[in-house]
Scaffold this active site. Structure first.
Site, PDB file in Angstrom:
ATOM      1  N   GLY A  15     -81.691  -5.404  -7.861  1.00 50.75           N
ATOM      2  CA  GLY A  15     -81.609  -6.116  -6.580  1.00 50.75           C
ATOM      3  C   GLY A  15     -80.827  -7.407  -6.631  1.00 50.75           C
ATOM      4  N   GLU A  16     -80.981  -8.166  -7.712  1.00 52.38           N
ATOM      5  CA  GLU A  16     -80.407  -9.511  -7.717  1.00 52.38           C
ATOM      6  C   GLU A  16     -79.061  -9.629  -8.422  1.00 52.38           C
ATOM      7  OE1 GLU A  16     -83.944 -12.506  -8.339  1.00 52.38           O
ATOM      8  OE2 GLU A  16     -84.107 -10.774  -9.641  1.00 52.38           O
TER       9      GLU A  16
END
Ligand code: FES
Length: 920
Positions: free
Chosen positions: A873-874
């Site tokens: 996600g990051e």
């Protein structure tokens, strides 16, 4: 107010309404007709989420006055699908992975439909032009463009196959590029976000915010506001029955200010009224007396010995130190030492859905709160604490979330809506305006990073020292944890034997700073990755060479002393990016434009780590009809849990993933999934769901194996059936058999990842890391300083791509967010007051800023990840800014030390650079 009457058609149905001179089309669609598929992202015509078609043209309904509607034909997202069949554009958005959170989706689809009706053969440029005012913060636009191209081709009966990244051979379901089941509701405008909810007898809330960034609060007089039309109640701190402060990590943030205000987003009073306009009008009638105090507007000011004190305990939220080896001895052994200072700004999440919460009391007296947040169980804890009631008396129901990126981990309107419902006994809706959203929620920390690195002549790093100052704003939020990651990742994905890093997270009177995609790592990544290029040049090495020499590998050690035992795909990401770059011609200058490539690497922890409880629970249930449901407390913020989790269950139970129902984040129905942050849910909730699915299968296996007198291991679950040789039984029959034998059809499992330890203790601080290398090709105008990104190659070690479309979508969205951080985004603050509080002045990338993006999926499996997967996600947004900044340098010799690289800053760097900056 004088009213008029207009008649027009909405989706072919005649509509006659009373309007005032300022009534907008959006108000009619949402508040009167409850056609909530049309979204309100800004109310100012800047974001495009409210786009509908009027008389064949795409218009922004939030600024389209209703008095222009007489006789008009209005089409909304609800009118597109005919007879249950999706419109080709809707179908293409689903199939090509163009839907993430889905908040921008209806508006983008309506713009695309209007385009294709006017121009059935659009070029990519035509598509970008038509959608240039439709913002999307999740997808990076790549798949939206692709979907519109596909829809255009489908209309010409030449379907374009979905773009599928290169992957390892998939399992039955896991690893396949399957469309999201939730996309269909989102493209039809049926997915409900919190602001889309309406209840009978509902009140609207509005919040009075502070007039000062720092002041003593002397008096709040609500008497005039209470007598305003439609006002039911005006509440101040005295009306908060329980804890007067909240905080996701440490409670220091007033629900309603009572002694001081510490930033301009502080809530001073809460108005509850029959309409939103009445509530907002009444906030202006509240008289507040303040005693202004000196404003602390930067971390440098905050750390000064004579700085005004913002909190009783002083201005230091957290001091963090990372130590490895002997840094003095390391520098003594260095042949080259480089020292530079880097600055990163405060930035805004700019999720398209502003914060919203709706609260009501149910028939049992339970406070039910509907909110799109990242941590439903933390919301429940904080709401209960402030109402002074047991947590069991609060139920938080997770609605769809229109983007979060870390910005919806803290309390926003949750407690205010709950308090309003608690006091008035009526449902209460609170929706932030875009300006209120930008002013009040926590931001990305601004940082000042002094970085010193020493290397031997052969390129080997021998020492690193960093001094980091972070602006954590007025309240703690997740600041100490974010700044810890900034510090622990400041040496980059490199094995540096001698390290000293210190970081001070300082309170200021700026908006609080907290979680934001990358959780503090983008800041230090910009510094270390710039520094690696500077070192490489000093040593006569290529950017690839210096990174390969120092890259973390299996057996390598991080700055915190953690030895990496497996799943370190960094070198492969470097190799793959270099190989891909070789396919493109060497960039040549073009008049006053200079072109160049830059690269950057990154790593990012998966999960919370640091010894914190990182577990999650999940339930998988099979009913007697063979239907399968997942219950998990994880939040879906656009990242793809509605497809990933069913894929896992489908893999284990041999059913169609589209038949698996998912219930997410309802504190009354689901086990706690922990926070949706730190790229953790696919790994942790993914494992919990997998375990629960295996348990459910074993329950059925036991019954069927006994009935057929075969070993359970002989049974095969596939195609919705259980098989052993020639014998078959449907899943429903197996479930009924198991039930008749008293076996449970509801499997509850939890997953706790491998043990981690806090910073400074011996052991692993994290149980897994993702790794990445990105390359950016840019062109720089050496006269104006303008920078354009031409392409980005992004290779990411994701362990295992559970769904390649979802993973590639995360990478594309992250890269485009990184472009914004590199070139555009800065929340300008003057004495604590944000200056650019709308989506025109706070500019995020639009579809016209999107370059060619080449995602490359590297799969170096993590032993504990579900099927080897790690979170993604990051990390996609972490190395992009540094890659672009390095590319600017290689294009024209201008080294930018402060983000974003605006044309003005690039021009300044160009003048410092000298001859290479001169136009040809
Ligand atoms: Fe576009 Fe989330 S999918 S804003």
């Amino acid at each position: 107010m004088p009213t008029d009457r207009v008649s027009f058609y909405v989706n072919d149905e005649l509509c006659e309404v009373e309007i005032g001179p300022h009534t907008t089309l959006l108000e009619i669609l949402r508040d009167r007709l409850h056609l909530t598929g049309t979204k309100e992202g800004c109310g100012q015509g800047h974001c495009g989420t409210c786009t509908v078609i009027v008389n064949g043209k795409a218009v922004r309904s939030c600024t389209f006055l209703a008095k222009r509607l007489e006789g008009a034909r209005v089409r909304t997202i609800e009118g597109l699908a005919k007879g249950g069949e999706l419109h080709p554009v809707q179908r293409a958005f689903v199939e090509h992975g163009a839907v993430h959170c889905g908040f921008c989706t209806p508006g983008a689809i309506m713009s695309a439909v209007a385009l294709l009706e006017a121009n059935p053969h659009p070029s990519e440029e035509d598509i970008k032009k038509a959608l240039e005012r439709n913002l999307c913060r999740c997808t990076g636009y790549v798949r939206i463009i692709r979907a519109i191209e596909a829809a255009a081709q489908a209309q010409r009966a030449m379907p374009l196959p979905p773009s599928i990244p290169e992957i390892k051979p998939p399992l039955r379901t896991v690893g396949r590029p399957l469309p999201r089941p939730d996309a269909e509701a989102k493209v039809k405008g049926e997915a409900l976000f919190a602001a889309d909810l309406y209840f009978d007898n509902m009140l609207y809330a509005a919040v009075l915010r502070s007039a000062y960034a720092h002041a003593r609060l002397l008096k709040v007089d609500t008497s005039r506001a209470k007598s305003m039309p439609g006002v039911v109640a005006v509440l101040t701190a005295e009306d908060v029955p329980g804890s007067k402060v909240h905080g996701v990590s440490r409670p220091d943030w007033p629900v309603l200010a009572y002694d001081k205000v510490r930033y301009v987003g502080d809530a001073v009073a809460l108005v509850l009224a029959e309409t939103e306009a009445q509530a907002r009008a009444a906030t202006e009638a509240i008289a507040v007396e303040y005693e202004p105090l000196p404003v602390v507007s930067s971390p440098e000011e905050a750390i000064a010995p004579d700085a005004p004190q913002i909190h009783e305990g002083g201005n230091l939220l957290k001091h963090i130190e990372v130590r490895r080896g002997d840094v003095a001895a390391g520098f003594a052994s260095a042949d080259v030492v480089i020292e530079r200072e880097y600055r990163t700004p405060t930035t805004e999440h700019a999720f398209l859905e502003p914060e919203a919460a709706v609260a009501r009391l149910d028939e049992h007296g339970t406070l039910v709160l509907y909110v799109g947040s990242q941590i439903p169980f933390a919301d429940r804890r904080q709401v209960a604490a402030s109402l002074g009631i047991p947590e069991e008396q609060v139920r938080v129901v997770h609605t769809w979330v229109g983007g979060a990126f870390g910005g919806k981990e803290d309390i926003a309107g949750q407690i205010h809506a709950a308090l309003g419902a608690w006091v008035t006994h009526r449902p209460v809706k609170l929706v932030y305006s875009r300006q209120e959203s930008i002013i009040s929620h926590p931001k990305r920390h601004a940082t000042v990073i002094r970085l010193k690195t020493g290397a031997r002549r052969d390129g080997r790093l021998v020492a690193l020292e960093a001094h980091i100052l972070g602006d954590t704003g007025a309240y703690a939020s997740l600041g100490e944890h974010v700044m810890t990651r900034t510090a622990t990742h400041a040496a980059g994905p490199y094995d540096v034997p001698n390290v000293f890093i210190e970081c001070n997270a300082m309170y200021t009177n700026n908006p609080p700073a907290g979680a934001f995609r990358g959780f503090g790592v983008p800041q230090s990544n910009f510094a270390i990755e710039s520094q690696m290029d500077i070192l490489a040049e000093e040593l006569g090495l290529s950017p690839f060479a210096i990174r390969r020499i120092n890259a973390l590998r299996v057996g390598g050690t991080t700055a915190t002393g953690q030895v990496l035992r497996e799943s370190v795909g960094l070198m492969e990401t470097i190799d793959r990016v270099e190989a891909e770059m070789a396919k493109y011609p060497t960039p040549e200058p073009n008049g006053e434009w200079r072109r160049g490539w830059g690269i950057a690497c990154a790593y990012k922890n998966v999960g919370l780590g640091g010894g914190v409880d990182d577990s999650a629970g999940a339930v998988v249930e099979i009913d007697e009809e063979g239907n399968v449901s997942i219950y998990t407390g994880a939040a879906e913020v656009g990242q793809g849990l509605p497809v990933i989790l069913p894929q896992i269950v489908a893999e284990e139970l041999g059913v169609d993933y589209r038949q698996v129902k998912v219930v997410l984040g309802d504190t009354a129905l689901t086990p706690d999934g922990g926070p949706t942050t730190a790229s953790r849910q696919s790994f942790i909730t993914g494992n919990a769901v997998r375990r629960a699915a295996i348990q459910a299968r074993e329950s059925l296996s036991g019954a069927v194996a006994e009935a057929w007198d075969v070993p359970p291991a002989m049974l095969v679950f596939a195609d919705g059936q259980v098989r052993a040789g020639e014998r078959t039984m449907s899943l429903a029959e197996a479930a009924r058999l198991a039930k008749a034998e008293g076996r449970s059809l509801r499997a509850h499992a939890s997953y706790t990842p491998p043990k981690t330890v806090p910073l400074g203790q011996p052991g692993d601080m994290h149980f897994a890391f993702g790794y990445a290398t990105q390359a950016a090709e840019v062109e720089v105008n050496v006269r104006t300083g303008e920078v354009r990104v031409r392409r980005v190659i992004a290779a990411h070690d994701v362990g295992r791509a559970l769904n390649p479309i979802a993973v590639s979508g995360q990478i594309e969205g992250g890269v485009v967010m990184g472009i914004g951080q590199a070139l555009l985004e800065e929340l300008v603050l003057h004495q604590g007051v944000p200056q650019n509080t709308n989506l025109r002045t706070y500019r995020i990338p639009t579809v016209t800023d999107v370059p060619e993006i080449v995602p490359i999926l590297v799969e170096d499996p993590a032993a504990d990840g579900p099927y080897g997967a790690k979170g993604v996600g990051e990390i996609p947004s972490i190395p992009t800014a540094a890659a672009i900044i390095n590319a600017i340098y290689h294009a024209c010799g201008a080294r930018v030390y402060r983000l974003p690289a605006t044309p003005e800053r690039v021009r300044e760097a160009l003048s410092a650079a000298g001859a290479r900056s001169k136009p040809a």
